[in-house]
Scaffold this motif. Structure first.
Motif, PDB file in Angstrom:
ATOM      1  N   TYR A 193       0.861  -1.186   0.000  1.00  0.00           N
ATOM      2  CA  TYR A 193       0.000   0.000   0.000  1.00  0.00           C
ATOM      3  C   TYR A 193       0.897   1.236   0.000  1.00  0.00           C
ATOM      4  O   TYR A 193       1.949   1.227   0.654  1.00  0.00           O
ATOM      5  N   PRO A 194       0.517   2.283  -0.734  1.00  0.00           N
ATOM      6  CA  PRO A 194       1.384   3.470  -0.772  1.00  0.00           C
ATOM      7  C   PRO A 194       1.695   3.976   0.647  1.00  0.00           C
ATOM      8  O   PRO A 194       0.786   4.098   1.469  1.00  0.00           O
ATOM      9  N   ALA A 195       2.963   4.277   0.868  1.00  0.00           N
ATOM     10  CA  ALA A 195       3.398   4.653   2.219  1.00  0.00           C
ATOM     11  C   ALA A 195       2.720   5.940   2.676  1.00  0.00           C
ATOM     12  O   ALA A 195       2.325   6.077   3.827  1.00  0.00           O
ATOM     13  N   ASP A 196       2.565   6.885   1.749  1.00  0.00           N
ATOM     14  CA  ASP A 196       1.912   8.153   2.098  1.00  0.00           C
ATOM     15  C   ASP A 196       0.828   8.440   1.055  1.00  0.00           C
ATOM     16  O   ASP A 196       1.059   9.159   0.077  1.00  0.00           O
ATOM     17  N   PRO A 197      -0.373   7.872   1.252  1.00  0.00           N
ATOM     18  CA  PRO A 197      -1.425   7.981   0.220  1.00  0.00           C
ATOM     19  C   PRO A 197      -1.762   9.418  -0.145  1.00  0.00           C
ATOM     20  O   PRO A 197      -2.165   9.686  -1.276  1.00  0.00           O
ATOM     21  N   ALA A 198      -1.597  10.332   0.767  1.00  0.00           N
ATOM     22  CA  ALA A 198      -2.009  11.717   0.515  1.00  0.00           C
ATOM     23  C   ALA A 198      -1.185  12.380  -0.582  1.00  0.00           C
ATOM     24  O   ALA A 198      -1.646  13.326  -1.213  1.00  0.00           O
ATOM     25  N   VAL A 199       0.027  11.878  -0.825  1.00  0.00           N
ATOM     26  CA  VAL A 199       0.866  12.550  -1.823  1.00  0.00           C
ATOM     27  C   VAL A 199       0.983  11.735  -3.114  1.00  0.00           C
ATOM     28  O   VAL A 199       1.748  12.084  -4.004  1.00  0.00           O
ATOM     29  N   VAL A 200       0.206  10.637  -3.220  1.00  0.00           N
ATOM     30  CA  VAL A 200       0.314   9.766  -4.392  1.00  0.00           C
ATOM     31  C   VAL A 200      -0.471  10.356  -5.562  1.00  0.00           C
ATOM     32  O   VAL A 200      -1.628  10.752  -5.393  1.00  0.00           O
ATOM     33  N   TRP A 236      -1.406   5.774  -8.231  1.00  0.00           N
ATOM     34  CA  TRP A 236      -2.617   5.042  -7.815  1.00  0.00           C
ATOM     35  C   TRP A 236      -2.968   3.970  -8.847  1.00  0.00           C
ATOM     36  O   TRP A 236      -3.341   2.850  -8.486  1.00  0.00           O
TER      37      TRP A 236
END
Lengths: 88, 437
Positions: free
Chosen positions: A27-34, A39
């Motif tokens: 899972y993306p480590a920091d979803p907010a900056v993906v 995605w």
């Protein structure tokens, strides 16, 4: 019909298992900056190897635990099974 | 005393000689000479305007329409094995266009219209039989979903209707309408213009017609890599040539049309696809008297069955859930499919499974194909048809030919761009795809 060795239950018939697709997809480590491309990579893109392939299996009608396996997608031979969290 | 034994031997000999002579005469009359070869087997040239990778139904159709619609005949179709030996030889030959979304209805209906005149177009009888395709409905949600899809189909000019149990009995009397079974039939959706064709004839007809227009069909030619020119500021580069087991072949444009092996080929060009390859199995019974007048599909219990022109029942099974390139699946998938088939068609209990086989299908996350550009300039792709590519063969070839001819995706192909997985504009056809995946 595959004979699949669950790491906890031993060799069991394929119908007891559910397939979980490619293993080791983080899972993306920091979803907010993906961004959208990242995605798309996480949600839709998967390896589709011809040959040894690391994948997840779920022993649905047995111990109900997930595990990983390396299986050859041409011969269907299982080359390794190992618990989730371990490296391939 | 006459020698009865000798007389008998002589008579037997005469009879045998007569039989043999009669047989020779009969076979001369009945068995045809070996037919003319339908296409040449040329050596690959060093350069082509367009190279198509994959000599299956879609690749052959693309080659034909490139020549016919666009006048581009300096074209090679490269096939690793033999022509039409992959999924075009392994499908259940069902043709329909009753998909839910506008984009899908447009391309599948375009295909169906092409099917309707394809025998004339290619001057080859593809045995297209519009015997109708019936989708059985087993639950209230099935009925609602089918009602939505039938109305969507009609708005898109696709023939579709809802059937009552009486209608089903009239159209296909062998369906078990007993309400006491585990998954009783509550109704059906029907597309009268749907049907079946003879899949081998389709491939051979396209191959012959493409060959006659000058396309080189090159069998036994495996693609081993791509020669991509990289120039600063040009992204992923531009395709220059295809490396093959029979040498380097330069190409103006290249189309990858390889179904199950699409990911493997794309990876050689450094392209990632949202495709997973799975086995999909099918089977046939022995030849039977005509018992099944239409095509029946049931997504809920997973059956799709028709009776081929020769008389065998053709049944499609489900996909194996695991990834595979083995062209074979697990037996329990067939067992599960047969148990549902026998409940729906009790008469099938007396039939025998004669042959089962598998193909490798390229499944996309939204059960819709991927057609159009790739990040590599002049390298185009047509894949992801998954479990339902046969019915689309003419349209897939039509739009891919236009895309390769102009370098611009054909209007019908535009929604199917690879970018949709980044933009989120998916075309979710899991409901209309026959095989759950």
């Amino acid at each position: 019909m595959l004979l699949i060795s669950c790491p906890w239950c031993g060799p069991r018939d394929e119908v007891e298992f559910r397939y979980g697709g490619q293993a080791h997809v983080d899972y993306p480590a920091d979803p907010a900056v993906v961004d959208d491309a990242a995605w798309a990579e996480f949600v839709f893109m998967r390896d589709n190897d011809k040959g040894p392939f690391a994948e997840r299996w779920y022993h649905a009608a047995g111990c109900r635990r997930w595990f990983n396996a390396v299986r050859d997608t041409v011969t269907h031979e299982f080359l390794a099974v190992y618990p989730v969290g371990e490296r391939r | 005393m006459p020698d009865h034994a000798a007389t008998h031997r002589a008579a037997t000999h005469r009879a045998a000689t007569h039989r043999a002579a009669t047989h020779r005469a009969a076979t001369r009359d009945v068995l045809p000479d070996h037919p003319a070869h339908l296409w040449r087997n040329p050596e690959p040239r060093r350069t082509y305007d367009v190279v198509i990778v994959g000599g299956g139904g879609h690749g052959l159709a693309t080659a034909y329409y490139l020549a016919k619609n666009h006048g581009i005949t300096n074209v090679a179709v490269l096939e690793r094995g033999w022509l039409a030996g992959g999924n075009i030889a392994r499908n259940t030959a069902i043709i329909r266009s009753n998909y839910l979304w506008d984009e899908s209805a447009a391309i599948y209906e375009h295909a169906l219209k092409l099917w309707e005149s394809l025998s004339d177009e290619l001057d080859y009888d593809i045995l297209f039989s519009q015997r109708g395709v019936m989708n059985l409905l087993h639950t209230v949600s099935d009925l609602r979903e089918a009602s939505r899809r039938v109305h969507a189909n009609r708005l898109n000019g696709v023939d579709a209707e809802l059937l009552s149990l009486d209608d089903i009995e009239r159209l296909c009397p062998i369906v078990n309408l007993d309400q006491g079974v585990r998954h009783p039939v509550l109704g059906a959706a029907f597309q009268p213009r749907g049907g079946i064709a003879k899949h081998d004839h389709v491939a051979w007809a396209y191959a012959r017609a493409a060959d006659a227009l000058g396309v080189d069909l090159i069998q036994g030619c495996e693609v081993t890599g791509f020669d991509i020119e990289h120039r600063p500021g040009h992204g992923a580069g531009r395709i220059a040539a295809v490396e093959t087991s029979r040498g380097r072949i330069a190409a103006g444009r290249v189309g990858l049309i390889a179904a199950g092996h699409s990911s493997v080929l794309a990876a050689m060009a450094g392209i990632r696809l949202p495709i997973q390859s799975h086995p999909l199995q099918a089977l046939v019974s022995e030849l039977l008297e005509p018992v099944h007048p239409t095509v029946v599909m049931s997504n809920a219990v997973h059956v799709y069955v028709s009776q081929a022109h020769k008389g065998e029942l053709v049944l499609g099974a489900g996909i194996d859930t695991f990834n595979s390139y083995a062209q074979r699946g697990s037996f329990h998938v067939i067992e599960q499919q047969m148990s549902a088939a026998v409940e729906l068609f009790p008469i099938f209990a007396g039939a025998h499974v004669i042959r089962t086989w598998g193909g490798i299908v390229d499944v996309a996350p939204d059960a819709s194909p991927i057609i159009g550009r790739t990040p590599v300039e002049d390298l185009f792709i047509d894949c992801g048809w998954g479990t339902g590519g046969f019915k689309a063969t003419p349209a897939s070839g039509w739009v891919m030919a236009a895309t390769l001819a102009t370098g611009e995706p054909h209007p019908l192909a535009r929604p199917y761009a690879l970018e949709r997985f980044t933009t989120g504009a998916l075309i979710d056809e899991h409901g209309a795809a026959a095989v759950a995946h």
